[in-house]
Motif scaffolding. Structure first.
Motif, short mmCIF file in Angstrom:
data_model
loop_
_atom_site.label_atom_id
_atom_site.label_comp_id
_atom_site.label_asym_id
_atom_site.label_seq_id
_atom_site.Cartn_x
_atom_site.Cartn_y
_atom_site.Cartn_z
N UNK A 138 0.83 -1.21 0.00
CA UNK A 138 0.00 0.00 0.00
C UNK A 138 0.86 1.26 0.00
N UNK A 139 1.87 1.29 0.84
CA UNK A 139 2.75 2.46 0.88
C UNK A 139 3.46 2.68 -0.44
N UNK A 140 3.98 1.61 -1.03
CA UNK A 140 4.68 1.73 -2.31
C UNK A 140 3.74 2.20 -3.41
N UNK A 141 2.52 1.67 -3.43
CA UNK A 141 1.55 2.04 -4.46
C UNK A 141 1.13 3.50 -4.34
N UNK A 142 0.85 3.93 -3.12
CA UNK A 142 0.44 5.32 -2.91
C UNK A 142 1.58 6.30 -3.19
N UNK A 143 2.81 5.88 -2.90
CA UNK A 143 3.96 6.72 -3.25
C UNK A 143 4.14 6.78 -4.76
N UNK A 144 3.92 5.65 -5.44
CA UNK A 144 3.98 5.64 -6.91
C UNK A 144 2.95 6.61 -7.49
N UNK A 145 1.77 6.65 -6.89
CA UNK A 145 0.74 7.58 -7.35
C UNK A 145 1.19 9.02 -7.16
N UNK A 146 1.85 9.29 -6.04
CA UNK A 146 2.36 10.64 -5.79
C UNK A 146 3.44 11.00 -6.81
N UNK A 147 4.31 10.04 -7.12
CA UNK A 147 5.36 10.28 -8.12
C UNK A 147 4.76 10.53 -9.49
N UNK A 148 3.72 9.76 -9.83
CA UNK A 148 3.05 9.95 -11.12
C UNK A 148 2.40 11.33 -11.19
N UNK A 149 1.78 11.74 -10.09
CA UNK A 149 1.13 13.05 -10.03
C UNK A 149 2.16 14.17 -10.24
N UNK A 150 3.31 14.01 -9.60
CA UNK A 150 4.38 15.00 -9.76
C UNK A 150 4.85 15.08 -11.20
N UNK A 151 5.02 13.91 -11.84
CA UNK A 151 5.48 13.90 -13.23
C UNK A 151 4.45 14.52 -14.16
N UNK A 152 3.18 14.23 -13.92
CA UNK A 152 2.13 14.81 -14.75
C UNK A 152 2.11 16.33 -14.60
N UNK A 153 2.25 16.81 -13.36
CA UNK A 153 2.26 18.25 -13.09
C UNK A 153 3.44 18.92 -13.79
N UNK A 154 4.60 18.28 -13.74
CA UNK A 154 5.80 18.84 -14.37
C UNK A 154 5.63 18.90 -15.90
N UNK A 155 5.04 17.85 -16.47
CA UNK A 155 4.84 17.82 -17.92
C UNK A 155 3.84 18.90 -18.35
N UNK A 156 2.82 19.10 -17.54
CA UNK A 156 1.79 20.10 -17.89
C UNK A 156 2.32 21.53 -17.76
N UNK A 157 3.38 21.68 -16.96
CA UNK A 157 3.91 23.03 -16.77
C UNK A 157 4.92 23.42 -17.83
N UNK A 158 5.30 22.45 -18.66
CA UNK A 158 6.28 22.76 -19.71
C UNK A 158 5.64 23.57 -20.85
#
Length: 328
Positions: A308-328
């Motif tokens: 559960x911890x690994x999966x939720x952290x993966x979701x957080x990492x994915x969210x960060x990557x999506x945010x960074x891509x959208x800001x380009x």
């Protein structure tokens, strides 16, 4: 992220909701497996979270992309049920659990060995009927037996440590040799040699197209008469029909499996009031020297917390990557 969980059970809901207080994702849980029939449930979410029997083929992934899904989160280490090429083509990120308690599966593999060898399940059922005879319950000492371990990653390494505690001789096969295993005195061999020299063979490798049905008619022919085979990895590693034939002749002396190649129609469901339609699985159930469990080797509180911890952290990492891509 808004995450749609598929193949959800009550323990998933409880553990993920408890740990999500640290991450603040929006979680929605669905009982059905993710496949072509139920992919529509992902509409309105940012990511899907799946388990071992969800089927993310090219068609499903294309549909998910149409719903705006940006990430696939596997709450397991295996990923043979995801079409990675299709995910990449549609710009969907895929994350898996890189680590969870390896002791859970390794200890369970040893549980299957001990239960099969010492006929614990037979004696339990006998005694409930008032039968205290010992006929047919004889096992063997594990001490000095040769155990072949296929796959020496985290789980395989812990399993080897357990075997060493029993005084077993260990042969190992892996595409990449584990330095810790070498230091522990493990002998790496070719796969055919491992098959030929092992009294017990335990599978701890991921499933791929290259090793699908590695336990087959030809490999079984190499094995010692009466060999014990244990599989707590993926069902597709074993050709079930070939294994049944070898059980009938006694070439395979005992079989312990926590996974089955067609398990998606059976495991994680209560079918106690239904007729099992899988004739091959039903045949396996008739053997007195076969022990089957329903993909529970991973099922400890420690492992579920890690997942559960690994999966939720993966979701957080994915969210960060999506945010960074959208800001380009």
């Amino acid at each position: 992220m808004k995450i749609a969980f598929f193949s959800s059970r009550q323990y998933d809901i409880e553990i993920f909701n408890e740990l999500n207080t640290q991450y603040d994702h929006k979680l929605e849980f669905f009982v059905p497996e993710l496949n072509e029939k139920y992919a529509v449930l992902a509409k309105g979410h940012d990511a899907v979270c799946i388990f071992v029997n969800d089927d993310l083929n090219e068609t499903v992934i294309a549909e998910l992309a149409g719903y705006g899904i940006k990430a696939i989160l596997l709450r397991c280490t295996g990923f043979n049920n995801v079409d990675f090429a299709a995910a990449k083509a549609h710009g969907i990120m895929v994350y898996r659990v890189g680590y969870y308690s390896p002791y859970s599966v390794a200890e369970y593999a040893m549980t299957l060995i001990l239960a099969l060898n010492r006929k614990v399940y037979k004696s339990y059922n006998r005694i409930k009927r008032g039968n205290f005879e010992l006929e047919g319950l004889m096992g063997f000492d594990l001490h000095q037996k040769t155990v072949g371990v296929v796959g020496t990653g985290k789980i395989g390494k812990v399993f080897i440590d357990i075997l060493k505690g029993f005084g077993c001789k260990v042969l190992a096969y892996d595409l990449f040799q584990n330095e810790d295993c070498l230091k522990a005195g493990v002998t790496y061999t070719e796969l055919n040699q491992l098959f030929a020299e092992s009294d017990i063979i335990s599978l701890h490798c991921p499933l791929s197209e290259q090793n699908r049905h590695m336990i087959n008619e030809a490999s079984i022919e190499l094995m010692k008469p009466g060999v014990m085979i244990i599989n707590t990895s993926r069902g597709g590693l074993i050709n079930t029909l070939a294994t049944i034939e070898a059980l009938k002749t006694g070439k395979i002396g005992s079989l312990g499996i926590d996974v089955y190649e067609e398990e998606a129609e059976l495991f994680f469901k209560n079918l106690s009031d239904k007729i099992i339609q899988d004739d091959i699985f039903a045949r396996l159930l008739t053997f007195p020297n076969v022990l089957i469990s329903g993909h529970q080797a991973f099922f400890t509180k420690n492992a579920l917390d890690d997942i559960a911890n690994a999966t939720l952290q993966n979701a957080k990492d994915a969210e960060t990557q999506i945010t960074n891509e959208n800001s380009l």
